[in-house]
Design a protein around this motif. Structure first.
Motif, PDB file in Angstrom:
ATOM      1  N   LEU A   1       0.750  -1.216   0.083  1.00 51.14           N
ATOM      2  CA  LEU A   1       0.123   0.020  -0.072  1.00 51.14           C
ATOM      3  C   LEU A   1       0.811   1.215  -0.058  1.00 51.14           C
ATOM      4  N   ALA A   2       1.942   1.139   0.623  1.00 54.23           N
ATOM      5  CA  ALA A   2       2.838   2.290   0.627  1.00 54.23           C
ATOM      6  C   ALA A   2       3.432   2.587  -0.641  1.00 54.23           C
ATOM      7  N   ARG A   3       3.900   1.439  -1.527  1.00 53.20           N
ATOM      8  CA  ARG A   3       4.099   1.651  -2.843  1.00 53.20           C
ATOM      9  C   ARG A   3       3.277   2.409  -3.720  1.00 53.20           C
ATOM     10  N   VAL A   4       1.831   2.162  -3.504  1.00 51.88           N
ATOM     11  CA  VAL A   4       0.769   2.297  -4.488  1.00 51.88           C
ATOM     12  C   VAL A   4       0.207   3.908  -4.066  1.00 51.88           C
ATOM     13  N   ALA A   5       0.445   4.503  -2.910  1.00 50.66           N
ATOM     14  CA  ALA A   5      -0.039   5.733  -2.537  1.00 50.66           C
ATOM     15  C   ALA A   5       0.485   6.692  -3.032  1.00 50.66           C
ATOM     16  N   ARG A   6      -0.362   7.711  -3.462  1.00 46.17           N
ATOM     17  CA  ARG A   6       0.181   8.930  -4.264  1.00 46.17           C
ATOM     18  C   ARG A   6      -0.180  10.146  -3.446  1.00 46.17           C
ATOM     19  N   GLU A   7       0.964  10.998  -3.444  1.00 48.81           N
ATOM     20  CA  GLU A   7       1.081  11.939  -2.520  1.00 48.81           C
ATOM     21  C   GLU A   7       0.388  13.299  -3.048  1.00 48.81           C
ATOM     22  N   LEU A   8      -0.580  13.992  -2.247  1.00 41.51           N
ATOM     23  CA  LEU A   8      -1.239  15.034  -2.864  1.00 41.51           C
ATOM     24  C   LEU A   8      -0.898  16.390  -2.181  1.00 41.51           C
ATOM     25  N   ARG A   9      -0.420  17.283  -2.682  1.00 42.98           N
ATOM     26  CA  ARG A   9       0.015  18.559  -1.626  1.00 42.98           C
ATOM     27  C   ARG A   9      -0.757  19.732  -2.398  1.00 42.98           C
ATOM     28  N   LEU A  10      -1.794  20.343  -1.404  1.00 40.18           N
ATOM     29  CA  LEU A  10      -2.682  21.296  -1.925  1.00 40.18           C
ATOM     30  C   LEU A  10      -2.515  22.641  -0.932  1.00 40.18           C
ATOM     31  N   GLU A  11      -2.776  23.750  -1.521  1.00 39.29           N
ATOM     32  CA  GLU A  11      -2.588  24.958  -0.798  1.00 39.29           C
ATOM     33  C   GLU A  11      -4.214  25.163  -0.094  1.00 39.29           C
ATOM     34  N   SER A  12      -4.169  25.837   1.059  1.00 35.84           N
ATOM     35  CA  SER A  12      -5.327  26.077   1.724  1.00 35.84           C
ATOM     36  C   SER A  12      -6.529  26.794   0.690  1.00 35.84           C
ATOM     37  N   GLY A  13      -7.920  26.012   1.130  1.00 36.75           N
ATOM     38  CA  GLY A  13      -8.719  26.745   0.498  1.00 36.75           C
ATOM     39  C   GLY A  13      -9.128  25.910  -0.697  1.00 36.75           C
ATOM     40  N   VAL A  14      -8.343  24.973  -1.123  1.00 42.23           N
ATOM     41  CA  VAL A  14      -8.696  24.203  -2.304  1.00 42.23           C
ATOM     42  C   VAL A  14      -9.867  23.380  -2.042  1.00 42.23           C
ATOM     43  N   THR A  15     -10.753  23.131  -3.084  1.00 39.72           N
ATOM     44  CA  THR A  15     -12.038  22.210  -2.802  1.00 39.72           C
ATOM     45  C   THR A  15     -11.736  21.265  -4.033  1.00 39.72           C
ATOM     46  N   PHE A  16     -11.897  20.118  -3.681  1.00 42.71           N
ATOM     47  CA  PHE A  16     -11.782  18.814  -4.725  1.00 42.71           C
ATOM     48  C   PHE A  16     -12.590  17.552  -4.547  1.00 42.71           C
ATOM     49  N   THR A  17     -12.933  17.065  -5.291  1.00 42.82           N
ATOM     50  CA  THR A  17     -14.121  15.795  -5.072  1.00 42.82           C
ATOM     51  C   THR A  17     -12.981  14.585  -5.124  1.00 42.82           C
ATOM     52  N   PRO A  18     -13.340  14.007  -4.013  1.00 38.35           N
ATOM     53  CA  PRO A  18     -12.625  12.766  -3.815  1.00 38.35           C
ATOM     54  C   PRO A  18     -13.157  11.731  -4.992  1.00 38.35           C
ATOM     55  N   SER A  19     -12.500  10.698  -5.418  1.00 39.01           N
ATOM     56  CA  SER A  19     -12.897   9.646  -6.361  1.00 39.01           C
ATOM     57  C   SER A  19     -14.326   9.422  -6.403  1.00 39.01           C
ATOM     58  N   SER A  20     -14.961   9.612  -7.623  1.00 37.08           N
ATOM     59  CA  SER A  20     -16.371   9.535  -7.658  1.00 37.08           C
ATOM     60  C   SER A  20     -17.154   8.451  -7.819  1.00 37.08           C
ATOM     61  N   ASP A  21     -16.401   7.211  -8.346  1.00 35.81           N
ATOM     62  CA  ASP A  21     -16.992   5.959  -8.409  1.00 35.81           C
ATOM     63  C   ASP A  21     -16.584   5.117  -7.160  1.00 35.81           C
ATOM     64  N   GLN A  22     -15.427   5.287  -6.605  1.00 36.09           N
ATOM     65  CA  GLN A  22     -15.043   4.309  -5.817  1.00 36.09           C
ATOM     66  C   GLN A  22     -14.142   5.099  -4.761  1.00 36.09           C
ATOM     67  N   ALA A  23     -14.315   5.003  -3.268  1.00 40.83           N
ATOM     68  CA  ALA A  23     -13.726   5.647  -2.311  1.00 40.83           C
ATOM     69  C   ALA A  23     -12.273   5.668  -2.114  1.00 40.83           C
ATOM     70  N   ASP A  24     -11.569   6.487  -1.913  1.00 43.31           N
ATOM     71  CA  ASP A  24     -10.096   6.539  -1.867  1.00 43.31           C
ATOM     72  C   ASP A  24     -10.008   6.684  -0.435  1.00 43.31           C
ATOM     73  N   ILE A  25      -8.804   6.142  -0.100  1.00 38.64           N
ATOM     74  CA  ILE A  25      -8.379   6.222   1.478  1.00 38.64           C
ATOM     75  C   ILE A  25      -7.452   7.473   1.578  1.00 38.64           C
ATOM     76  N   LEU A  26      -7.663   8.485   2.360  1.00 40.65           N
ATOM     77  CA  LEU A  26      -6.939   9.421   2.353  1.00 40.65           C
ATOM     78  C   LEU A  26      -6.317   9.521   3.841  1.00 40.65           C
ATOM     79  N   MET A  27      -4.748   9.589   3.852  1.00 45.15           N
ATOM     80  CA  MET A  27      -4.220   9.869   5.109  1.00 45.15           C
ATOM     81  C   MET A  27      -3.688  11.042   5.328  1.00 45.15           C
ATOM     82  N   VAL A  28      -3.983  11.980   6.056  1.00 49.13           N
ATOM     83  CA  VAL A  28      -3.763  13.400   6.208  1.00 49.13           C
ATOM     84  C   VAL A  28      -2.126  13.456   6.919  1.00 49.13           C
ATOM     85  N   THR A  29      -1.319  13.849   6.187  1.00 48.00           N
ATOM     86  CA  THR A  29       0.169  14.137   6.690  1.00 48.00           C
ATOM     87  C   THR A  29       0.497  15.474   7.226  1.00 48.00           C
TER      88      THR A  29
END
Length: 127
Positions: free
Chosen positions: A4-32
């Protein structure tokens, strides 16, 4: 877990950014780093801070956990797709056991009877 660590993708986002998590299947998000506010499908809100994992139960169930997420500060998350999680659960017995124990502990805590499990030897982690 290494898989799972190998396939995790890192997302870095500025404050105030709104996004839609995966629409057809849920993603697991680990807030770092930072924090997120999620608007769930039932229109309730959930906040997650650094160190929290969001969407695990929904990913296992195969349903999306939120219709949108907004960063409340500069935020970094590790995202794992529900498909990757499903494949890892199918292939790795130790991961399946860890998930079952985690869900059991959460259910017990909701019922006011916290459980504690002995540490597991992860040196046999299948990659």
């Amino acid at each position: 877990m290494a898989r799972l660590a190998r396939v995790a993708r890192e997302l870095r986002l500025e404050s105030g950014v709104t996004f839609t998590p995966s629409s057809d299947q849920a993603d697991i998000l680990m807030v770092t780093q930072g924090s997120l506010r999620f608007l769930r499908m039932d229109r309730t809100e959930h906040r997650a801070r650094a160190g929290e994992v969001v969407g695990l139960v929904e990913a296992v169930a195969g349903v999306p956990f939120a219709s949108e997420a907004t960063t409340l500060a500069p935020t970094a998350v590790l995202a794992i797709s529900a498909a990757e999680l499903a494949q890892a659960i199918e292939d790795e017995d130790l991961l399946s056991l860890a998930l079952i124990r985690g869900f059991a502990a959460e259910l017990a805590a909701l019922e006011g009877d916290p459980l504690s499990f002995p540490e597991q030897d992860t040196s046999k982690d299948v990659t």
